[in-house]
Design an enzyme around this catalytic site. Structure first.
Site, PDB file in Angstrom:
ATOM      1  N   ASP A 299       1.006  -1.158  -0.161  1.00  0.00           N
ATOM      2  CA  ASP A 299      -0.083   0.152  -0.087  1.00  0.00           C
ATOM      3  C   ASP A 299       0.970   1.335  -0.015  1.00  0.00           C
ATOM      4  O   ASP A 299       2.275   0.861   0.220  1.00  0.00           O
ATOM      5  CB  ASP A 299      -1.025  -0.177   1.176  1.00  0.00           C
ATOM      6  CG  ASP A 299      -2.065   0.927   1.009  1.00  0.00           C
ATOM      7  OD1 ASP A 299      -1.994   1.896   0.156  1.00  0.00           O
ATOM      8  OD2 ASP A 299      -3.202   0.547   1.625  1.00  0.00           O
TER       9      ASP A 299
HETATM   10  C1  NOJ Z   1      -4.189   3.992   0.020  1.00  0.00           C
HETATM   11  C2  NOJ Z   1      -5.191   3.031   0.220  1.00  0.00           C
HETATM   12  O1  NOJ Z   1      -5.068   2.324   1.408  1.00  0.00           O
HETATM   13  C3  NOJ Z   1      -5.228   2.051  -1.157  1.00  0.00           C
HETATM   14  O2  NOJ Z   1      -6.440   1.357  -0.903  1.00  0.00           O
HETATM   15  C4  NOJ Z   1      -5.047   2.530  -2.277  1.00  0.00           C
HETATM   16  O3  NOJ Z   1      -4.881   1.678  -3.267  1.00  0.00           O
HETATM   17  C5  NOJ Z   1      -3.920   3.339  -2.537  1.00  0.00           C
HETATM   18  N1  NOJ Z   1      -3.674   4.370  -1.272  1.00  0.00           N
HETATM   19  C6  NOJ Z   1      -3.540   4.163  -3.980  1.00  0.00           C
HETATM   20  O4  NOJ Z   1      -4.481   5.108  -4.056  1.00  0.00           O
END
Ligand code: NOJ
Length: 775
Positions: A299
């Site tokens: 993430d």
């Molecule tokens: C943080 C989020 O937790 C995740 O789900 C997402 O895909 C990423 N940011 C990218 O935007």
């Protein structure tokens, strides 16, 4: 006796042929491997290895680094472009403009030594231009085809725009509605969650990785993210092994069995070990046990977080531990913290990682690029993008999906559907009634508000000229207490008219009094749910509760439409009708009007239990029986123990009867399947849908098992008077579970109760036995 199945060694205590079928632990219904890939494995590997042989350590580290490219963050794009031009970036995220994607891809291909194209990734969660209902709504359709069709449209629009990869579906089980990301998943149940996960992967990816018009699908957040302490986003997660294997992991397993090409690791610590540095999770479970062949991304900034978590000793150590845990690509932190994979060349030189470890990650990323056909077709066809984004058929899919997702929770005296010939005037009231942006829900960035149909617009268009439609927002939708980054993104926040509650609320009530009936559209603004949008309350924000009570007090018929993705506490208010419309998407208003006026009957069912008050959380239906079960309703001295609306509940404009529940073979041996059938009859006077739901209950065994567990469902459309026989098959996979008694999967010889009906409180029941001795 029980049959114990060892996962690591793949050895069964009793040598039973079905062991391999059960080993997965996920339900069979969702386990459909993707069809063959036109590119043979050997060719793909050879091409990847030929490239790796030419790469420097810096190019390798860059290849497994993904950067945010957010145009409105000053300096970000320039810095990223320099990395791309130097061949030190493998992937970019957060660019959706086809021309910009094309421009950046030209830099990667034209300017770099090895001409390796970039993977463009984005959160295509529920549509790109055409917005589908939010994922939790789609789960409420209890129709995996709705999920698959919607994500196929999303994939077509994204791929035509130059994107290759989506960070979706989110398959985290959510049992705490305070957690804002409940909106992105399929709710509380692993079986429904697994079915929706697999369907979305099929929709995004098509028949194989690299199917034209499709994307790489990246299920997330591996694993356990939905169980954040107190429902607070990003907070730690402590889950027992039993909960992990039986509840939180099955949707991931189903997504992988459906062919998902990518997995995203979660932010938080799982039982004390950060998910992104968790070798057991990312290597032992994901690769060794499940045989995952794709690549794993963190993430955003989660590898750097190994430092934040006080797990790694330095940024260098964070990179080493992420790589060695099984992370292939680092999604760099979005807001300035360093990319820890930049340190990998240094770690290689110092001997803390090996070339083989680095190359393994690089190979997985290159394989994805080769399979997606990037080397043959890196650029964007801008004309094609325009055409695909405007496809009217995509809007039809969105409208049809929204119609299938609504859940009717109350309908006193058959208030709904409304009869256009009898009603002369409707007051449409509420701060969400005419908000295009809120109608779309969170996690959309490339939508078009001009084509978004609000509930007010939908009702006006459908009611016709004989019905007067008046509108008042009634009260203000308050701002968030803590602002969110998402609201700073261009086009992301809802623009709201100034509303003076002191004058608007009485005006709205007067309007309700002067109309034949009121449609109240209440709920949460789209930025109150999603990432970083946990709430400590389930109350209607602002003065909406006061508005609701005042409108009900007029004595006129009131239909409440809830725009929300978590259960809300309406404080015992009893409007004539109550329908959860979720965030219904681009054609949401049209769909809602079709439901209100009875063009279609609601058939959605709740994908989570709806508590009476926030104090009951968590309240999953699949609980274990415990001391004094007869007093289960009295566990709180001040409140009932049961939910207000159970999991799987939802009304229809028609009525249905379940009968003739049959287990074809009331005694089977472990490893055999159990066919079950039931008749469903439409006993009402109109065409409508019903969802037949099958639950099991194991009476005794190696572990205590939940009072009910969903193990089959089917949504059917029936004409008045029509009866359909629905067939389910309970396979050994569905009758086994992970037991902490033996730390393995097991199928017990035992007695099962079966319940079939239209909610988790289904009454129709029968039993069957599993046991060799009894045959
Ligand atoms: C943080 C989020 O937790 C995740 O789900 C997402 O895909 C990423 N940011 C990218 O935007």
């Amino acid at each position: 006796m029980s049959i114990q199945i060892f996962r690591g060694t793949r050895r069964a205590v009793a040598a039973v042929a079905f062991a391999f079928a059960i080993i997965a632990g996920a339900n069979a219904q969702s386990a459909q491997p993707a069809a063959g890939n036109p590119l043979p494995d050997a060719e793909v590997s050879a091409r990847a290895d030929a490239l790796i042989a030419k790469m420097t350590p810096e190019e390798k580290a860059g290849q497994i680094t993904q950067y945010f490219n957010i145009a409105f963050i000053p300096g970000q794009s320039e810095g990223v472009q320099a990395e791309v031009a130097a061949g030190r970036a493998g992937s970019l995220l957060f660019v959706t403009d086809p021309a910009e994607i094309d421009r950046l891809q030209h830099i990667a291909v034209d300017k770099t030594r090895l001409k390796i194209p970039l993977l463009f990734a984005f959160d295509v969660i529920h549509g790109l231009r055409t917005i589908m209902p939010v994922p939790i709504a789609v789960a409420a359709s209890w129709d995996p085809k709705v999920a698959e069709d919607g994500q196929r449209v999303a994939a077509a629009e994204a791929r035509a725009s130059g994107l290759h990869w989506t960070f979706a579906p989110m398959v985290d089980i959510a049992r705490d509605p305070r957690w804002g990301r409940i909106v992105e998943g399929a709710g509380e149940d692993p079986y429904l969650g697994a079915a929706m996960a697999a369907a979305q992967v099929r929709g995004f990816q098509g028949d194989y990785l690299g199917s034209p018009g499709h994307l790489i699908s990246g299920p997330k957040h591996f694993a356990g993210y939905g169980a954040a302490l107190g429902g607070r986003d990003y907070d730690e997660v402590d889950l027992s092994d039993s909960e992990l294997w039986n509840t939180y992991l099955p949707p991931f397993k189903a997504a992988i069995d459906a062919g998902a090409g990518n997995i995203m690791s979660a932010y938080m610590g799982l039982n004390g070990v950060p998910a992104t540095g968790n070798r057991w999770l990312l290597t032992d479970v994901l690769r060794k046990e499940w045989g995952f062949k794709g690549f794993v991304v963190t993430d955003a900034g989660a590898a750097y977080d190994l430092l934040t978590h006080e797990f790694a000793s330095s940024t260098t150590d964070a990179g080493v531990r992420a790589l060695q845990a099984g992370i292939d690509m680092e999604m760099s932190p979005p807001f300035g913290a360093p990319s820890v994979y930049k340190m990998l060349p240094q770690s290689l030189a110092g001997g803390t990682i090996t070339t083989a470890e680095l190359d393994t990650a690089v190979r997985r990323v290159l394989v994805a690029k080769i399979r997606m056909g990037l080397f043959e077709k890196p650029y964007v066809d801008l004309k094609q993008a325009k055409r695909v984004l405007a496809d009217p058929q995509h809007r039809v899919v969105s409208r049809a999906a929204a119609e299938r997702t609504a859940v009717l929770l109350r309908n006193e005296g058959g208030l709904l559907p409304l009869d256009k010939n009898k009603i002369k005037s409707i007051a449409v009231i509420g701060p969400l009634a005419d908000s295009a942006r809120d109608t779309l829900g969170p996690w959309v960035f490339a939508h078009d508000l001009n084509e978004t149909v609000t509930v007010l617009a939908g009702i006006k268009a459908s009611a016709g000229s004989n019905v007067r439609v008046d509108y008042s927002p009634g009260v203000t939708m308050p701002a968030r207490f803590h602002p969110t980054f998402f609201d700073t993104m261009p086009g992301s926040a809802a623009k709201r008219d100034e509303v003076d509650d002191a004058s608007e609320l009485p005006r709205a009530v007067a309007m309700a009094k002067a109309s034949d009936m009121t449609v109240l559209v209440l709920g949460e603004a789209q930025n109150m749910i999603g990432e970083l949008a946990s709430r400590s309350s389930l109350d209607l924000p602002g003065r909406q509760q006061e508005l609701l009570e005042a409108v009900i007090a007029t004595g006129k018929p009131v239909v409440v439409l809830l725009m929300t993705a978590r259960p809300l506490d309406l404080k015992n208010s009893k409007p004539g009708a109550l329908m959860n419309i979720w965030y219904p998407g681009t054609k949401g208003g049209t769909a809602v009007a079709n439901l209100l006026f009875g063009e279609v009957s609601p058939g959605g069912k709740l994908p989570y239990a709806w508590p009476r008050t926030i104090g009951q959380i968590p309240l999953p239906y699949a609980q274990l029986r415990s001391h004094q079960p007869k007093t289960a309703e009295e566990r709180y001295q001040n409140e009932l123990g049961s939910p207000l609306y159970p999991f799987g509940f939802g009304l229809s404009y028609s009525t249905f009867e379940f009968s003739n529940l049959k287990v074809e073979r009331p005694m089977v041996a472990p490893g055999e399947s159990v066919p079950v059938s039931v008749d469903v009859r439409n006993t009402g006077s109109r065409d409508a849908d019903e969802v037949a739901q099958l639950y099991i209950h194991q009476r005794y065994g190696s572990s205590a098992r939940p009072v009910r567990e969903l193990k089959g469902f089917q949504r059917v459309t029936l004409k008045p008077g029509e009866t359909r026989t629905i067939r389910f098959t309970l396979t050994p996979a569905e009758l086994s579970y992970w037991t902490s008694a033996m730390h393995s999967w097991v199928q017990d010889e035992t007695t099962f109760d079966v319940y079939v009906g239209n909610s988790s409180q289904a009454a129709l029941t029968t039993t069957f036995e599993v046991g060799k001795s009894k045959r």
